[in-house]
Design an enzyme around this catalytic site. Structure first.
Site, PDB file in Angstrom:
ATOM      1  N   PHE A  59      -6.265  -6.385  -0.671  1.00 58.50           N
ATOM      2  CA  PHE A  59      -7.300  -5.826   0.170  1.00 58.50           C
ATOM      3  C   PHE A  59      -7.736  -6.901   1.172  1.00 58.50           C
ATOM      4  O   PHE A  59      -8.584  -7.119   1.707  1.00 58.50           O
ATOM      5  CB  PHE A  59      -8.578  -5.836  -0.707  1.00 58.50           C
TER       6      PHE A  59
ATOM      7  N   ARG B  77      -7.849  -9.299   4.469  1.00 54.23           N
ATOM      8  CA  ARG B  77      -8.119  -9.212   5.844  1.00 54.23           C
ATOM      9  C   ARG B  77      -7.195 -10.079   6.798  1.00 54.23           C
ATOM     10  O   ARG B  77      -7.266 -11.350   6.392  1.00 54.23           O
ATOM     11  CB  ARG B  77      -9.525  -9.145   6.204  1.00 54.23           C
TER      12      ARG B  77
ATOM     13  N   ARG C 140      -0.075  -5.009  16.091  1.00 53.48           N
ATOM     14  CA  ARG C 140       0.077  -3.598  15.486  1.00 53.48           C
ATOM     15  C   ARG C 140      -1.012  -2.838  15.628  1.00 53.48           C
ATOM     16  O   ARG C 140      -2.272  -3.176  15.507  1.00 53.48           O
ATOM     17  CB  ARG C 140       0.434  -3.873  14.217  1.00 53.48           C
TER      18      ARG C 140
ATOM     19  N   LYS D 130      -8.202  -7.694  16.112  1.00 45.85           N
ATOM     20  CA  LYS D 130      -9.088  -8.419  15.917  1.00 45.85           C
ATOM     21  C   LYS D 130      -9.122  -9.864  15.977  1.00 45.85           C
ATOM     22  O   LYS D 130      -7.960 -10.440  16.132  1.00 45.85           O
ATOM     23  CB  LYS D 130      -9.697  -8.138  14.468  1.00 45.85           C
TER      24      LYS D 130
ATOM     25  N   THR E 218       0.827  -1.220   0.047  1.00 49.57           N
ATOM     26  CA  THR E 218       0.033  -0.077   0.134  1.00 49.57           C
ATOM     27  C   THR E 218       0.925   1.165   0.047  1.00 49.57           C
ATOM     28  O   THR E 218       1.561   1.587   0.960  1.00 49.57           O
ATOM     29  CB  THR E 218      -0.937  -0.108   1.172  1.00 49.57           C
TER      30      THR E 218
ATOM     31  N   GLY F  99      -8.149  -0.591  14.843  1.00 48.80           N
ATOM     32  CA  GLY F  99      -6.444  -0.758  14.878  1.00 48.80           C
ATOM     33  C   GLY F  99      -6.128  -1.533  14.078  1.00 48.80           C
ATOM     34  O   GLY F  99      -6.630  -1.720  12.875  1.00 48.80           O
TER      35      GLY F  99
ATOM     36  N   LEU G 217     -20.217  -1.872  10.353  1.00 57.07           N
ATOM     37  CA  LEU G 217     -21.137  -1.065  11.318  1.00 57.07           C
ATOM     38  C   LEU G 217     -21.181  -1.560  12.484  1.00 57.07           C
ATOM     39  O   LEU G 217     -22.357  -1.537  13.275  1.00 57.07           O
ATOM     40  CB  LEU G 217     -22.280  -0.752  10.574  1.00 57.07           C
TER      41      LEU G 217
ATOM     42  N   CYS H  18      -3.202  -1.587   9.169  1.00 55.56           N
ATOM     43  CA  CYS H  18      -3.337  -1.006   8.188  1.00 55.56           C
ATOM     44  C   CYS H  18      -4.418   0.340   8.066  1.00 55.56           C
ATOM     45  O   CYS H  18      -3.970   1.259   7.693  1.00 55.56           O
ATOM     46  CB  CYS H  18      -4.267  -2.164   7.010  1.00 55.56           C
TER      47      CYS H  18
HETATM   48  N1  LIG Z   1      -1.381  -6.813   6.551  1.00 52.80           N
HETATM   49  C1  LIG Z   1      -2.340  -6.565   5.827  1.00 52.80           C
HETATM   50  O1  LIG Z   1      -3.511  -7.005   6.409  1.00 52.80           O
HETATM   51  C2  LIG Z   1      -2.286  -5.884   4.776  1.00 52.80           C
HETATM   52  C3  LIG Z   1      -3.300  -6.086   3.667  1.00 52.80           C
HETATM   53  C4  LIG Z   1      -3.305  -5.193   2.519  1.00 52.80           C
HETATM   54  C5  LIG Z   1      -2.033  -4.542   2.147  1.00 52.80           C
HETATM   55  N2  LIG Z   1      -1.001  -4.652   2.998  1.00 52.80           N
HETATM   56  C6  LIG Z   1       0.284  -3.876   2.475  1.00 52.80           C
HETATM   57  O2  LIG Z   1       0.883  -5.053   2.259  1.00 52.80           O
HETATM   58  C7  LIG Z   1       2.397  -4.465   2.627  1.00 52.80           C
HETATM   59  C8  LIG Z   1       2.931  -5.671   3.324  1.00 52.80           C
HETATM   60  O3  LIG Z   1       2.439  -5.846   4.437  1.00 52.80           O
HETATM   61  P1  LIG Z   1       2.431  -6.940   5.483  1.00 52.80           P
HETATM   62  O4  LIG Z   1       1.385  -6.715   6.734  1.00 52.80           O
HETATM   63  O5  LIG Z   1       2.562  -8.368   5.050  1.00 52.80           O
HETATM   64  O6  LIG Z   1       3.761  -6.586   6.033  1.00 52.80           O
HETATM   65  P2  LIG Z   1       4.848  -7.936   7.178  1.00 52.80           P
HETATM   66  O7  LIG Z   1       5.619  -6.725   7.933  1.00 52.80           O
HETATM   67  O8  LIG Z   1       3.899  -8.731   7.724  1.00 52.80           O
HETATM   68  O9  LIG Z   1       5.711  -8.425   6.283  1.00 52.80           O
HETATM   69  C9  LIG Z   1       6.553  -7.746   5.276  1.00 52.80           C
HETATM   70  C10 LIG Z   1       8.069  -8.607   5.265  1.00 52.80           C
HETATM   71  O10 LIG Z   1       8.667  -8.125   4.237  1.00 52.80           O
HETATM   72  C11 LIG Z   1      10.047  -8.152   4.698  1.00 52.80           C
HETATM   73  N3  LIG Z   1      11.108  -7.201   4.115  1.00 52.80           N
HETATM   74  C12 LIG Z   1      11.288  -6.030   4.422  1.00 52.80           C
HETATM   75  N4  LIG Z   1      12.204  -5.392   3.445  1.00 52.80           N
HETATM   76  C13 LIG Z   1      12.472  -6.393   2.443  1.00 52.80           C
HETATM   77  C14 LIG Z   1      13.192  -6.474   1.418  1.00 52.80           C
HETATM   78  N5  LIG Z   1      13.890  -5.202   0.812  1.00 52.80           N
HETATM   79  N6  LIG Z   1      13.130  -7.455   0.401  1.00 52.80           N
HETATM   80  C15 LIG Z   1      12.329  -8.519   0.963  1.00 52.80           C
HETATM   81  N7  LIG Z   1      11.831  -8.631   2.066  1.00 52.80           N
HETATM   82  C16 LIG Z   1      11.709  -7.542   2.726  1.00 52.80           C
HETATM   83  C17 LIG Z   1      10.082  -8.247   6.172  1.00 52.80           C
HETATM   84  O11 LIG Z   1      11.331  -8.986   6.724  1.00 52.80           O
HETATM   85  C18 LIG Z   1       8.761  -8.815   6.516  1.00 52.80           C
HETATM   86  O12 LIG Z   1       8.799 -10.133   6.699  1.00 52.80           O
HETATM   87  C19 LIG Z   1       2.345  -3.224   3.263  1.00 52.80           C
HETATM   88  O13 LIG Z   1       2.557  -2.281   2.198  1.00 52.80           O
HETATM   89  C20 LIG Z   1       0.825  -3.264   3.791  1.00 52.80           C
HETATM   90  O14 LIG Z   1       0.545  -1.719   3.951  1.00 52.80           O
HETATM   91  C21 LIG Z   1      -0.990  -5.118   4.381  1.00 52.80           C
END
Ligand SMILES: NC(=O)c1ccc[n+]([C@@H]2O[C@H](COP(=O)([O-])OP(=O)(O)OC[C@H]3O[C@@H](n4cnc5c(N)ncnc54)[C@H](O)[C@@H]3O)[C@@H](O)[C@H]2O)c1
Length: 450
Positions: free
Chosen positions: A159, A161, A351, A344, A123, A281, A274, A284
């Site tokens: 997207f 969850r 986080r 949740k 994101t 929290g 709703l 995201c």
């Molecule tokens: N968690 C969610 O529910 C969710 C939903 C939609 C979108 N997103 C988006 O997706 C992205 C990832 O979120 P996440 O929750 O999976 O993160 P996360 O923290 O669970 O995992 C990210 C991983 O990336 C690794 N990493 C960091 N730098 C790196 C690099 N240069 N090369 C390779 N690996 C690397 C980290 O070590 C970690 O294991 C974010 O942009 C987030 O906003 C997350």
């Protein structure tokens, strides 16, 4: 297709396992060597329903490494690295920049003539697609290869969850392809064909039964990037809206759940998101809303509605404290038990979990705080003890505050818990308990707008 995923986190690991389940050939790269080692030993780094089965079945076919050399010859490279909040409220793109640079360096060794399609699932602010392109191109230009089309960049916002990540990946409501070249759209269609056509083997009958049609839309990279922020902002608005109505509902003596159902039955509104409670929290909503506000400021645009959604959420977390103060009068010396700690149910992610914020405020006010959660064993708040059962939490407590609506809390044996509590007070921060059952045990029940 041969696919590499950068980042073995909630998004990356789930995407990699689901795409492997669909028949693609996957590899996973993460800079965290401890995480790579853990995965190599067959351990998942976080809790997510249905993921363990997929992992146990597919991990033999899923090479995991910290070495970007693995990406040199893949067809598709998916970026799923963190995009946390920067100190100024905007987005910290350090991880995205570093992943793009490492990818560019690895592509110098590319031996396949077809360009690799980089798919961004992080994101990220509008324009990051272009930034990623520039960073990769810069690395390739270093080698004097600027003209060779060894890659192109697209956006496919995520997207999913947490707690429903496998379902959302295999049966998404929609898939948004952000591309600037028609050929990239065709390759994304090819990557997602098993998901679009539902041609992958069933994971669990209950997931298949819950699935609706997935809609695919193709747009520009910029529109795709903006769609993700707009979606999360709208979800945050819905929650903050119902929480504001809950305060009015409380004041006038209405039932917020009936009000929410009454408005949610209108198809233009919908009942989802709703549920009034002690605030949203997670990793995201807060992060993305704050990023969206910061992006709008760059353009000098006002964000009254987004600002209000954040402010209402901040206020909402204080509602739990106020209800405890109304019942206990003095929090100093009180023992408060938090039922649930994750932001949740269905995840062990802490986080921006409201539990942590509420625990800190209670400690500042002189209360002692313990917590119980089915999947959490420790919390990053000094002074908060995590106990192993709801019974242990209730023992000697002055009040229990339900923070996370885990299913198991719906069936608690309230007479047994009431017998060991010092004062019999339950604050239902998620409006998920049956008040009659709690009150039948001689417990004072309070909730949010109910
Ligand atoms: N968690 C969610 O529910 C969710 C939903 C939609 C979108 N997103 C988006 O997706 C992205 C990832 O979120 P996440 O929750 O999976 O993160 P996360 O923290 O669970 O995992 C990210 C991983 O990336 C690794 N990493 C960091 N730098 C790196 C690099 N240069 N090369 C390779 N690996 C690397 C980290 O070590 C970690 O294991 C974010 O942009 C987030 O906003 C997350």
């Amino acid at each position: 297709m041969r696919v590499a995923v950068l980042g073995a986190g909630h998004v990356g690991l789930t995407t990699a396992l689901c795409l492997a389940h669909c028949g693609h050939e996957l590899s996973l790269i993460d800079v965290d060597s401890a995480r790579v080692g853990q995965l190599g030993q067959g351990q998942l780094p976080f809790y997510e329903p249905y993921l363990t089965d997929l992992f146990n079945r597919l991990r033999g076919e899923l090479p995991v490494s910290s070495d970007y050399a693995m990406v040199a010859d893949v067809d598709v490279c998916i970026m799923a690295v963190p995009s946390p909040t920067a100190t100024d409220g905007g987005v910290d793109l350090t991880f995205v920049r570093s992943a793009a640079t490492s990818l560019g360096q690895a592509l110098r060794q590319r031996r396949v003539s077809e360009p690799v399609l980089v798919v961004n699932k992080c994101t990220v602010p509008v324009g990051t697609g272009r930034l990623v392109f520039e960073l990769i191109a810069r690395e390739l230009a270093d080698e004097g290869d600027v003209g060779a089309p060894r890659f192109s960049v697209s956006s496919c916002p995520e997207f999913l969850r947490e707690g429903h990540a496998v379902f959302d990946t295999l049966y998404p409501d929609r898939i948004v392809f952000g591309v600037d070249r028609e050929a990239d759209g065709r390759r994304l269609q090819q990557l997602y064909r098993p998901i679009i056509e539902r041609s992958f083997p069933e994971v669990a009958p209950e997931l298949t039964a819950a699935a609706a049609v997935s809609t695919v839309m193709t747009t520009s990279i910029i529109s795709a990037e903006l769609t993700k922020y707009a979606a999360n902002a709208f979800l945050a608005l819905k929650l903050s809206f119902i929480n504001e109505i809950a305060a009015i509902s409380s004041a006038v003596g209405a039932s917020i759940q009936d009000v929410a159902t009454g408005i949610g039955l209108d198809r233009r509104i919908g009942r989802a998101f709703l549920n009034a409670g002690i605030g949203w929290g997670g990793s995201c909503l807060g992060k993305d809303l704050s990023a969206f506000i910061s992006i709008s400021r760059e353009y000098g645009l006002p964000t009254q509605i987004l600002d209000a959604a954040l402010a209402v959420n901040e206020r909402q977390r204080a509602v739990a404290i106020r209800l405890l103060q109304e019942e206990l009068r003095l929090l100093k010396g009180s023992r408060i038990g938090l039922l649930g700690l994750t932001f949740k149910p269905g995840t062990d992610d802490l986080r921006d979990a409201p539990s942590l914020d509420i625990a800190r405020r209670l400690l500042t006010l002189g209360a002692s705080v313990a917590g119980y959660d089915p999947v959490v064993r420790e919390v990053p708040v000094p002074g908060v003890t995590v106990v192993a059962s709801v019974g242990a939490l209730a023992n000697g407590a002055d009040a229990l505050l339900l923070v996370t609506e885990w299913d198991e809390f719906a069936d608690l044996d309230w007479p047994v818990l009431a017998a060991v509590m010092r004062q019999r007070i339950v604050i239902d921060g998620r409006n998920c308990l049956d008040p009659a059952r709690v009150e039948a045990a001689g417990i004072k029940y309070r909730a949010i707008g109910r």
